[in-house]
Design an enzyme around this catalytic site. Structure first.
Site, short mmCIF file in Angstrom:
data_model
loop_
_atom_site.label_atom_id
_atom_site.label_comp_id
_atom_site.label_asym_id
_atom_site.label_seq_id
_atom_site.Cartn_x
_atom_site.Cartn_y
_atom_site.Cartn_z
N ARG A 154 43.03 37.02 12.65
CA ARG A 154 41.88 37.89 12.39
C ARG A 154 42.18 38.75 11.18
O ARG A 154 43.28 39.30 11.06
CB ARG A 154 41.64 38.83 13.58
CG ARG A 154 40.99 38.18 14.77
CD ARG A 154 41.13 39.08 15.96
NE ARG A 154 42.54 39.41 16.16
CZ ARG A 154 42.98 40.42 16.91
NH1 ARG A 154 42.14 41.21 17.52
NH2 ARG A 154 44.27 40.64 17.06
N LEU A 253 33.38 41.12 23.76
CA LEU A 253 32.14 41.43 24.48
C LEU A 253 31.56 42.75 23.98
O LEU A 253 30.91 43.46 24.74
CB LEU A 253 32.41 41.49 25.99
CG LEU A 253 32.62 40.15 26.70
CD1 LEU A 253 32.90 40.36 28.19
CD2 LEU A 253 31.39 39.24 26.54
N CYS A 263 34.94 33.26 8.82
CA CYS A 263 35.21 32.14 9.74
C CYS A 263 34.05 31.77 10.64
O CYS A 263 33.60 30.63 10.63
CB CYS A 263 36.42 32.46 10.61
SG CYS A 263 37.95 32.32 9.71
C1 UDX Z 1 37.96 35.27 13.43
C2 UDX Z 1 38.80 34.83 14.64
O1 UDX Z 1 38.98 35.92 15.54
C3 UDX Z 1 40.13 34.27 14.20
O2 UDX Z 1 40.86 33.78 15.32
C4 UDX Z 1 39.87 33.14 13.22
O3 UDX Z 1 41.06 32.58 12.76
C5 UDX Z 1 39.02 33.63 12.04
O4 UDX Z 1 37.81 34.20 12.55
P1 UDX Z 1 37.80 37.39 11.83
O5 UDX Z 1 36.61 36.72 11.26
O6 UDX Z 1 38.81 37.95 10.92
O7 UDX Z 1 38.58 36.38 12.80
O8 UDX Z 1 37.28 38.59 12.72
P2 UDX Z 1 36.98 38.96 14.24
O9 UDX Z 1 37.73 40.17 14.58
O10 UDX Z 1 37.18 37.79 15.11
O11 UDX Z 1 35.43 39.36 14.15
C6 UDX Z 1 34.44 38.45 13.72
C7 UDX Z 1 33.06 39.08 13.78
O12 UDX Z 1 32.64 39.26 15.11
C8 UDX Z 1 32.94 40.45 13.12
O13 UDX Z 1 31.72 40.51 12.42
C9 UDX Z 1 32.95 41.41 14.29
O14 UDX Z 1 32.29 42.61 14.02
C10 UDX Z 1 32.21 40.59 15.32
N1 UDX Z 1 32.53 40.96 16.70
C11 UDX Z 1 33.76 40.71 17.23
C12 UDX Z 1 31.54 41.54 17.50
O15 UDX Z 1 30.41 41.77 17.06
N2 UDX Z 1 31.84 41.82 18.80
C13 UDX Z 1 33.07 41.58 19.35
O16 UDX Z 1 33.24 41.86 20.55
C14 UDX Z 1 34.06 41.02 18.53
#
Ligand code: UDX
EC number: 1.1.1.22
Length: 435
Positions: A154, A253, A263
């Site tokens: 992440r 969640l 990603c």
């Molecule tokens: C993600 C995956 O977690 C990682 O394993 C993969 O290798 C690459 O993609 P990343 O994109 O860096 O990582 O961010 P992440 O923390 O997973 O968040 C992704 C998106 O989801 C963000 O826009 C975040 O705000 C959103 N999100 C995440 C939510 O809206 N709610 C959540 O509960 C978690």
């Protein structure tokens, strides 16, 4: 072990620095000479907490090198990692594999002795077979095995994710390659991190399935948040109530403005295309893509509605532009859709983000980028919180209320308490919380 890492983007740089920190000798290779020069001068082209120090330490201790010339490092390598970009191909949503295949061809002629060629980039199912075929074709005498070893990093937490992963996935039929991979990840192995050894195609699919599942989890709770607003419930309590069930799990969640980043949007789209090509319609994945895209736009409607249905000529302050905190990454950030729709409705935008304003300036027009949160809020008719940076969780609310022209707060990350905000005199709304 000796490692050659092709591509010094996000994944290559983090993985290279972490493997060096595990004690291996790592050479990071990139065609971009300016980037390699910068790295050799200790400048890190991306924003990732802890990475600068990790790179500096391993460069000092002579385990981490940067070069534009792949020859020497690949000849000496036990493992060559392909960590180049796989952007969405224009027009059809497939992952663009041009860089992966070009790297494979380049590697092929340089291999000496048994070498493991590892695809670290997120690649469609079957790409490993193609990489193998390219190398075999280019250099029939080469002694190598192609392994799929997807990353689950992440942004903002990548070093920790690399060093303390939930699992490592290794996809190959070659026992010799498994031995090399186990040696590379030895510090984790000693920590009892599960190493899943599987076939290459399964490994390639695990990466997409994991990301699509997480994207679906977020999209699901976002949909439940809408329902909570309509029926007088609280989505945070629903999340807690379902998340404590171990079969569901409490992570991912958090309801919000929709997922963005480098990603989830790209990988869900690519997975959908992989399905289509294989004759399998992935209806859930397709819905997730559609619902999330609509949600980002709906967030602007939420702001407009809260401000009385007309934002024409009004000034709105946005705090947070990056797709999530601790990164300067603007790719597919919800802020992009929100700003463009508010502007199309006639609003003036003042914005502040601790890291991504440089990036945002390339994407957004007519936004006044401000010096800090209070500067953005000044004389605005609403404050919209889009990214949950820590510094926005601790705003001086007395100062906020006296700076705003109208005390509207639209908190799209649920970082403030509705009761407390109302008691302070704000008109406050958030996501999925009726109370
Ligand atoms: C993600 C995956 O977690 C990682 O394993 C993969 O290798 C690459 O993609 P990343 O994109 O860096 O990582 O961010 P992440 O923390 O997973 O968040 C992704 C998106 O989801 C963000 O826009 C975040 O705000 C959103 N999100 C995440 C939510 O809206 N709610 C959540 O509960 C978690």
């Amino acid at each position: 072990m000796r490692v050659a890492m092709i591509g010094t983007g996000y994944v290559g740089l983090v993985s290279g620095a972490c493997f060096a920190d595990f004690g291996h000798v790592v050479t990071c290779i990139d065609k971009d000479a300016a980037k390699i020069d910068a790295l050799n001068n200790g400048e890190i082209p991306i924003y990732e907490p802890g990475l600068q120090q990790l790179v500096a330490k391993n460069v000092d201790e002579e385990r981490l090198f940067f070069t534009t010339d792949p020859a020497e490092a690949i000849r000496a390598a036990d493992a060559v990692f392909i960590a180049v970009g796989t952007p969405t191909r224009r027009g059809d949503g497939h992952a663009d594999l041009t860089y992966v295949y070009a790297a494979s061809e380049e590697i092929a002629g340089l291999l000496e002795g048994f070498t493991v060629v590892v695809t670290k980039s997120t690649v469609p199912v079957g790409t490993g077979d193609e990489v193998e075929a390219i190398i075999r074709r280019t250099n029939p005498a080469a002694d190598f095995a192609v392994v799929s070893n997807p990353e689950f990093l992440r942004e903002g937490a990548a070093i920790n994710d690399f060093k303390r992963p939930d699992r490592v996935v290794v996809g190959t039929d070659s026992d010799e390659a498994v031995k090399v991979m186990r040696e590379l990840y030895r510090p984790l192995y000693l920590n009892e991190t599960p190493i899943i050894v599987t076939k290459r195609r399964t490994s390639e699919l695990i990466k997409y399935a994991a990301n699509a599942f997480l994207a679906a989890k977020i999209t699901f709770i976002n949909e439940i948040a809408d329902l909570c607003e309509a029926v007088g419930a609280n989505v945070q309590e629903v999340s807690r109530g379902i998340g404590l069930d171990n079969r569901i799990g409490s992570k991912f969640l958090h309801a919000g403005p929709g997922y963005g980043g480098s990603c989830f949007p790209k990988d869900t789209l690519a997975l959908s295309r992989i399905g289509t090509d294989a004759g399998v319609e992935l209806k859930i994945v397709n819905s997730v893509i559609e619902v999330n895209a609509a949600r980002k736009k709906n967030m602007a409607d939420k702001v407009i509605e809260f401000m009385g249905g007309d934002v024409s000529g009004k000034t709105i302050a946005m705090l947070g532009l990056a797709f999530k905190p601790n990164t300067d990454d603007m790719r597919d950030a919800p802020s992009i859709d929100i700003v463009s729709k508010l502007q199309a409705s006639g609003a003036h935008i003042r914005a502040f983000d601790p890291a991504s304003m440089g990036e945002a300036a390339h994407i957004m027009e007519n936004v006044l980028f401000c010096d800090g949160p209070y500067h953005a809020i000044e004389n605005s008719e609403a404050l919209v919180i889009v990214t949950e940076w820590d510094q926005f969780r601790a705003l001086d609310l007395d100062r906020v209320i006296s700076s705003l022209r109208v005390p509207n707060v639209i908190d799209l990350r649920n970082i403030y308490d509705p009761g407390d905000m109302t008691a302070r005199g704000f008109r406050y709304t958030s996501v999925g919380r009726s109370y």
